[in-house]
Design a protein around this motif. Structure first.
Motif, short mmCIF file in Angstrom:
data_model
loop_
_atom_site.label_atom_id
_atom_site.label_comp_id
_atom_site.label_asym_id
_atom_site.label_seq_id
_atom_site.Cartn_x
_atom_site.Cartn_y
_atom_site.Cartn_z
N LEU A 38 8.49 4.48 2.32
CA LEU A 38 7.80 3.97 1.13
C LEU A 38 6.36 4.44 1.09
O LEU A 38 5.83 4.82 0.04
CB LEU A 38 7.87 2.44 1.09
CG LEU A 38 9.23 1.84 0.75
CD1 LEU A 38 9.23 0.34 0.98
CD2 LEU A 38 9.61 2.16 -0.69
N PHE A 39 5.71 4.41 2.25
CA PHE A 39 4.33 4.88 2.34
C PHE A 39 4.22 6.33 1.88
O PHE A 39 3.34 6.68 1.08
CB PHE A 39 3.82 4.74 3.78
CG PHE A 39 2.58 5.52 4.08
CD1 PHE A 39 1.35 5.13 3.56
CD2 PHE A 39 2.63 6.66 4.87
CE1 PHE A 39 0.19 5.85 3.82
CE2 PHE A 39 1.49 7.39 5.14
CZ PHE A 39 0.28 6.99 4.62
N GLU A 40 5.12 7.19 2.37
CA GLU A 40 5.07 8.61 2.02
C GLU A 40 5.36 8.83 0.53
O GLU A 40 4.71 9.65 -0.12
CB GLU A 40 6.07 9.37 2.89
CG GLU A 40 5.66 9.42 4.36
CD GLU A 40 6.75 9.97 5.26
OE1 GLU A 40 7.92 10.06 4.79
OE2 GLU A 40 6.45 10.29 6.43
N ASP A 41 6.32 8.07 -0.02
CA ASP A 41 6.66 8.21 -1.44
C ASP A 41 5.51 7.74 -2.33
O ASP A 41 5.14 8.40 -3.32
CB ASP A 41 7.92 7.41 -1.77
CG ASP A 41 9.16 8.01 -1.13
OD1 ASP A 41 9.11 9.18 -0.70
OD2 ASP A 41 10.18 7.30 -1.04
N ASP A 76 -3.68 1.72 -2.84
CA ASP A 76 -3.57 0.33 -2.36
C ASP A 76 -2.16 0.01 -1.89
O ASP A 76 -1.96 -0.56 -0.81
CB ASP A 76 -4.00 -0.65 -3.45
CG ASP A 76 -5.49 -0.60 -3.74
OD1 ASP A 76 -6.24 -0.11 -2.87
OD2 ASP A 76 -5.90 -1.04 -4.83
N ALA A 77 -1.18 0.38 -2.71
CA ALA A 77 0.22 0.11 -2.35
C ALA A 77 0.62 0.92 -1.13
O ALA A 77 1.36 0.44 -0.26
CB ALA A 77 1.14 0.43 -3.53
N ALA A 78 0.13 2.15 -1.03
CA ALA A 78 0.44 2.99 0.13
C ALA A 78 -0.14 2.38 1.40
O ALA A 78 0.51 2.37 2.46
CB ALA A 78 -0.12 4.39 -0.08
N GLU A 79 -1.36 1.85 1.30
CA GLU A 79 -1.99 1.24 2.47
C GLU A 79 -1.21 0.01 2.95
O GLU A 79 -1.06 -0.21 4.15
CB GLU A 79 -3.43 0.84 2.16
CG GLU A 79 -4.15 0.28 3.37
CD GLU A 79 -5.60 -0.09 3.06
OE1 GLU A 79 -6.47 0.22 3.87
OE2 GLU A 79 -5.84 -0.70 1.99
N GLU A 80 -0.67 -0.79 2.00
CA GLU A 80 0.13 -1.95 2.37
C GLU A 80 1.35 -1.53 3.17
O GLU A 80 1.72 -2.17 4.16
CB GLU A 80 0.55 -2.73 1.12
CG GLU A 80 -0.56 -3.54 0.49
CD GLU A 80 -1.10 -4.60 1.42
OE1 GLU A 80 -0.30 -5.32 2.03
OE2 GLU A 80 -2.34 -4.69 1.56
N GLN A 81 2.00 -0.44 2.74
CA GLN A 81 3.18 0.04 3.46
C GLN A 81 2.81 0.62 4.82
O GLN A 81 3.57 0.50 5.78
CB GLN A 81 3.92 1.07 2.62
CG GLN A 81 4.57 0.50 1.38
CD GLN A 81 5.53 -0.63 1.69
OE1 GLN A 81 6.29 -0.58 2.66
NE2 GLN A 81 5.51 -1.67 0.86
N PHE A 82 1.63 1.23 4.91
CA PHE A 82 1.18 1.77 6.19
C PHE A 82 0.93 0.63 7.18
O PHE A 82 1.30 0.72 8.36
CB PHE A 82 -0.10 2.58 5.98
CG PHE A 82 -0.55 3.33 7.21
CD1 PHE A 82 0.23 4.34 7.76
CD2 PHE A 82 -1.76 3.02 7.82
CE1 PHE A 82 -0.18 5.03 8.90
CE2 PHE A 82 -2.18 3.69 8.96
CZ PHE A 82 -1.39 4.70 9.49
N ILE A 83 0.31 -0.43 6.69
CA ILE A 83 0.09 -1.61 7.55
C ILE A 83 1.43 -2.22 7.97
O ILE A 83 1.61 -2.59 9.14
CB ILE A 83 -0.77 -2.66 6.81
CG1 ILE A 83 -2.20 -2.15 6.63
CG2 ILE A 83 -0.79 -3.98 7.58
CD1 ILE A 83 -3.07 -3.04 5.76
N ALA A 84 2.38 -2.30 7.02
CA ALA A 84 3.70 -2.84 7.35
C ALA A 84 4.39 -1.98 8.41
O ALA A 84 5.01 -2.51 9.34
CB ALA A 84 4.56 -2.92 6.09
N MET A 85 4.25 -0.67 8.29
CA MET A 85 4.86 0.23 9.26
C MET A 85 4.29 0.00 10.66
O MET A 85 5.03 -0.16 11.64
CB MET A 85 4.62 1.68 8.84
CG MET A 85 5.20 2.72 9.79
SD MET A 85 4.64 4.41 9.40
CE MET A 85 2.93 4.34 9.97
N LEU A 86 2.96 -0.02 10.76
CA LEU A 86 2.32 -0.24 12.07
C LEU A 86 2.65 -1.61 12.64
O LEU A 86 2.85 -1.76 13.86
CB LEU A 86 0.80 -0.08 11.94
CG LEU A 86 0.28 1.32 11.62
CD1 LEU A 86 -1.24 1.29 11.50
CD2 LEU A 86 0.70 2.33 12.69
#
Length: 227
Positions: free
Chosen positions: A157-160, A168-178
């Motif tokens: 999701l982060f990459e897409d 902002d939405a990408a950062e949320e997914q990056f945090i979720a991934m980590l």
């Protein structure tokens, strides 16, 4: 220190007890979240199908220096309670009483985390206290494989979203991934993951300093942006 209020019965003033408990919490993600929860909890206590209301997460964790949201757990019988949509920084999880123990046996992350780290401020007939006493010494760890899958999904999701340009939405997914990577790592080390702000220190305790630094950095950035 947060004082845990247990063993409320129908003969006690539930609203007064709940409000007293809420006023002992000294860190909230926002004024709006605080006001919403303070209005929501006393009303929910009055509903006859509610068996427990438990608060969990960084909002009550003494080692968490800050909190980004409020987590509430509701155990109910019969029909799921209806209520207005909470603010974005209030997360409510609801489970039927009949399903709770089978979910715990399967290593359910939220229920297990709440039994281990939560604070109950309403329960019927000692329901939550008895549940914690039964499970506290042999609580199954959550599944590391599930955390791996969640991390992979968040990565995709982060990459897409990054391609689309929604930072902002990408950062949320990056945090979720980590976060999920951290939880998987800790579970495999036999450590029950604590609240998100506490994960970096837990990772350092098992020698995962790079992942700890990454997560610490993005959480600090998110906090600064929110402030």
């Amino acid at each position: 220190m947060i004082k845990m209020i247990r063993n409320l019965t129908s003969n006690r003033p539930k609203n007064i007890d709940s409000l007293h408990f809420l006023k002992t919490i000294d860190k909230w993600p926002s004024t709006h979240a605080k006001e919403w929860v303070e209005n929501f909890v006393p009303r929910l206590c009055e509903q006859p199908d509610i068996w427990a209301i438990v608060i969990f997460g960084s909002v009550i964790r003494p080692n968490a220096k800050y909190c980004l949201d409020v987590d509430l757990l509701i155990i109910y019988q019969n029909d799921r309670p209806n209520f207005a949509s909470p603010p974005l920084d209030v997360d409510i999880r609801s489970y039927r009483r009949e399903d709770v123990e089978s979910l715990i046996t399967e290593g359910h992350e939220v229920l297990g985390w709440t039994i281990r780290f939560g604070e109950v401020f309403y329960e019927k007939d000692k329901y939550w206290s008895n549940l914690c006493d039964k499970w506290k010494d042999h609580l199954p760890l959550p599944s590391a494989k599930v955390a791996d899958k969640r991390a992979e999904r968040a990565k995709r999701l982060f990459e897409d979203i990054k391609v689309i340009g929604d930072e902002d939405a990408a950062e949320e997914q990056f945090i979720a991934m980590l976060t999920q990577m951290a939880r998987a790592c800790l579970i495999r080390s036999g450590i029950y993951p604590a609240s998100r702000p506490e994960l970096p220190e837990q990772l350092k305790s098992v020698g995962k300093h790079d992942l700890a630094s990454q997560l610490e950095e993005v959480l600090q950035k998110r906090r600064e942006l929110k402030v």
